[in-house]
Motif scaffolding. Sequence first.
Motif, PDB file in Angstrom:
ATOM      1  N   ILE A  74       7.638 -21.133 -35.520  1.00 35.54           N
ATOM      2  CA  ILE A  74       6.983 -21.495 -36.789  1.00 35.54           C
ATOM      3  C   ILE A  74       7.006 -22.841 -37.289  1.00 35.54           C
ATOM      4  O   ILE A  74       6.156 -23.557 -37.526  1.00 35.54           O
ATOM      5  N   GLU A  75       8.368 -22.983 -37.587  1.00 33.12           N
ATOM      6  CA  GLU A  75       8.605 -24.411 -38.248  1.00 33.12           C
ATOM      7  C   GLU A  75       8.274 -25.544 -37.219  1.00 33.12           C
ATOM      8  O   GLU A  75       7.625 -26.619 -37.774  1.00 33.12           O
ATOM      9  N   ALA A  76       8.506 -25.437 -35.982  1.00 33.73           N
ATOM     10  CA  ALA A  76       8.105 -26.550 -35.173  1.00 33.73           C
ATOM     11  C   ALA A  76       6.679 -26.985 -34.740  1.00 33.73           C
ATOM     12  O   ALA A  76       6.237 -27.836 -35.023  1.00 33.73           O
ATOM     13  N   VAL A  77       5.737 -26.024 -35.431  1.00 35.36           N
ATOM     14  CA  VAL A  77       4.342 -26.254 -35.356  1.00 35.36           C
ATOM     15  C   VAL A  77       3.809 -26.505 -36.847  1.00 35.36           C
ATOM     16  O   VAL A  77       2.810 -26.597 -37.103  1.00 35.36           O
ATOM     17  N   GLY A  78       4.890 -26.653 -37.850  1.00 31.16           N
ATOM     18  CA  GLY A  78       4.463 -27.270 -39.336  1.00 31.16           C
ATOM     19  C   GLY A  78       3.931 -25.937 -40.251  1.00 31.16           C
ATOM     20  O   GLY A  78       3.305 -26.286 -41.227  1.00 31.16           O
ATOM     21  N   GLY A  79       4.297 -24.709 -39.754  1.00 30.32           N
ATOM     22  CA  GLY A  79       4.276 -23.689 -40.591  1.00 30.32           C
ATOM     23  C   GLY A  79       2.703 -23.155 -40.302  1.00 30.32           C
ATOM     24  O   GLY A  79       1.693 -23.609 -39.686  1.00 30.32           O
ATOM     25  N   ILE A  80       2.572 -21.800 -41.013  1.00 28.66           N
ATOM     26  CA  ILE A  80       1.339 -21.067 -41.055  1.00 28.66           C
ATOM     27  C   ILE A  80       0.346 -21.549 -42.074  1.00 28.66           C
ATOM     28  O   ILE A  80       0.610 -21.631 -43.256  1.00 28.66           O
ATOM     29  N   ILE A 115     -10.569 -23.608 -39.457  1.00 21.77           N
ATOM     30  CA  ILE A 115     -10.494 -24.107 -38.108  1.00 21.77           C
ATOM     31  C   ILE A 115     -11.662 -25.466 -37.845  1.00 21.77           C
ATOM     32  O   ILE A 115     -11.350 -26.217 -37.199  1.00 21.77           O
ATOM     33  N   ALA A 116     -12.754 -25.292 -38.483  1.00 17.47           N
ATOM     34  CA  ALA A 116     -13.720 -26.416 -38.416  1.00 17.47           C
ATOM     35  C   ALA A 116     -12.944 -27.703 -39.134  1.00 17.47           C
ATOM     36  O   ALA A 116     -13.052 -28.780 -38.628  1.00 17.47           O
ATOM     37  N   ARG A 117     -12.308 -27.482 -40.246  1.00 21.68           N
ATOM     38  CA  ARG A 117     -11.555 -28.617 -40.935  1.00 21.68           C
ATOM     39  C   ARG A 117     -10.081 -28.931 -40.043  1.00 21.68           C
ATOM     40  O   ARG A 117      -9.957 -30.221 -40.064  1.00 21.68           O
ATOM     41  N   ARG A 118      -9.631 -27.961 -39.469  1.00 23.69           N
ATOM     42  CA  ARG A 118      -8.297 -28.421 -38.774  1.00 23.69           C
ATOM     43  C   ARG A 118      -8.149 -27.701 -37.263  1.00 23.69           C
ATOM     44  O   ARG A 118      -8.043 -26.366 -37.239  1.00 23.69           O
ATOM     45  N   PRO A 119      -8.918 -28.201 -36.379  1.00 18.07           N
ATOM     46  CA  PRO A 119      -8.843 -27.543 -34.965  1.00 18.07           C
ATOM     47  C   PRO A 119      -7.535 -27.004 -34.427  1.00 18.07           C
ATOM     48  O   PRO A 119      -7.529 -26.046 -33.474  1.00 18.07           O
ATOM     49  N   ASP A 120      -6.611 -27.587 -35.057  1.00 17.01           N
ATOM     50  CA  ASP A 120      -5.199 -26.906 -34.506  1.00 17.01           C
ATOM     51  C   ASP A 120      -4.513 -26.212 -35.715  1.00 17.01           C
ATOM     52  O   ASP A 120      -3.438 -26.093 -35.644  1.00 17.01           O
ATOM     53  N   ALA A 121      -5.511 -25.273 -36.302  1.00 21.17           N
ATOM     54  CA  ALA A 121      -5.030 -24.449 -37.416  1.00 21.17           C
ATOM     55  C   ALA A 121      -3.951 -23.547 -36.817  1.00 21.17           C
ATOM     56  O   ALA A 121      -4.084 -23.212 -35.764  1.00 21.17           O
ATOM     57  N   VAL A 122      -3.094 -23.056 -37.824  1.00 19.19           N
ATOM     58  CA  VAL A 122      -1.972 -21.901 -37.417  1.00 19.19           C
ATOM     59  C   VAL A 122      -2.343 -20.679 -38.273  1.00 19.19           C
ATOM     60  O   VAL A 122      -2.193 -20.671 -39.395  1.00 19.19           O
ATOM     61  N   LEU A 123      -2.858 -19.784 -37.467  1.00 17.28           N
ATOM     62  CA  LEU A 123      -3.249 -18.406 -38.035  1.00 17.28           C
ATOM     63  C   LEU A 123      -1.997 -17.477 -37.993  1.00 17.28           C
ATOM     64  O   LEU A 123      -1.369 -17.235 -37.038  1.00 17.28           O
ATOM     65  N   GLY A 124      -1.722 -16.806 -39.152  1.00 18.60           N
ATOM     66  CA  GLY A 124      -0.745 -15.482 -39.192  1.00 18.60           C
ATOM     67  C   GLY A 124      -1.501 -14.169 -38.973  1.00 18.60           C
ATOM     68  O   GLY A 124      -2.527 -14.030 -39.823  1.00 18.60           O
TER      69      GLY A 124
END
Length: 259
Positions: free
Chosen positions: A119-125, A25-34
């Motif tokens: 899931i695809e619309a946000v670029g995957g998990i 999350i620090a590297r990617r503040p818009d991270a996608v978590l499964g």
Amino acid sequence: MAEVVIVPTAQEAGGLVADAIAGLIARRPDAVLGLATGSTPLPVYDALRVRLAGADLSRVRGFALDEYVGLDPSHPESYRSVISREVVGPLGLDPALVRVPDGALEGIEHAGEDYEAEIEAVGGIDLQILGIGTDGHIGFNEPGSSFASTTRVKTLTEQTRRDNARFFASIDDVPMHCITQGLGTILRARHLVLLAFGEGKADAVAAAVEGPVSASLPGSAIQLHPHVTVVVDEAAARGLAHADYYRYTYANKPAWQGL
Ligand code: F6R
């Protein structure tokens, strides 16, 4: 091959995985978590409360692995309720950014396809947390599930219904059907983190990590993924033939690699 990390306690496992998620999350503040439900990921969610306190989580997204079909979403054991109680509320995530497959009977025919599209619309998990069932399922992909499967309705095995009866008044209250991300969906996540604790998971863990890759043991699908971390306690590691090598590898792991 999966990286296998053997730790003394579930609490320690939770801390390790929470550190990896906080780093992401620090590297990617818009991270996608499964997000998995059930008992296994709870130490991760507990540790995340501490690790992420004060962090800006306003852009973090989440996708639950699965949901019961036909269970009222307000039922305390619906996975929508569980995710909201264990993850969204305590971490302070934006509820609109955390999705759970829709288990309502109305529209169930296209709920899986809709979920895949989201899931695809946000670029995957980015990072998928997984538990494993005693019958080897991941998500609710029961034995025999196709490795190419996407989100769809499945019938729970009697064993899974018995295992999950502890969350309900009786086994008769455990729904018969679920909607789950497929093995193909899970394999598209960029990093898989599978956790397992206790003796009861030892056979499933050994089969998933070291057994033949087979649809009969859906967890073995992780062997097809290029970035997998398996974090287990000593009891769940009991069946691993190469446990000493995993310990040796982890003890000598270059610090820059992270989890
Ligand atoms: C839950 C899920 C399942 C569980 C598995 C283990 O979202 O997808 O695969 O991870 O049934 O359940 P617990 O953790 O309760 O032993």
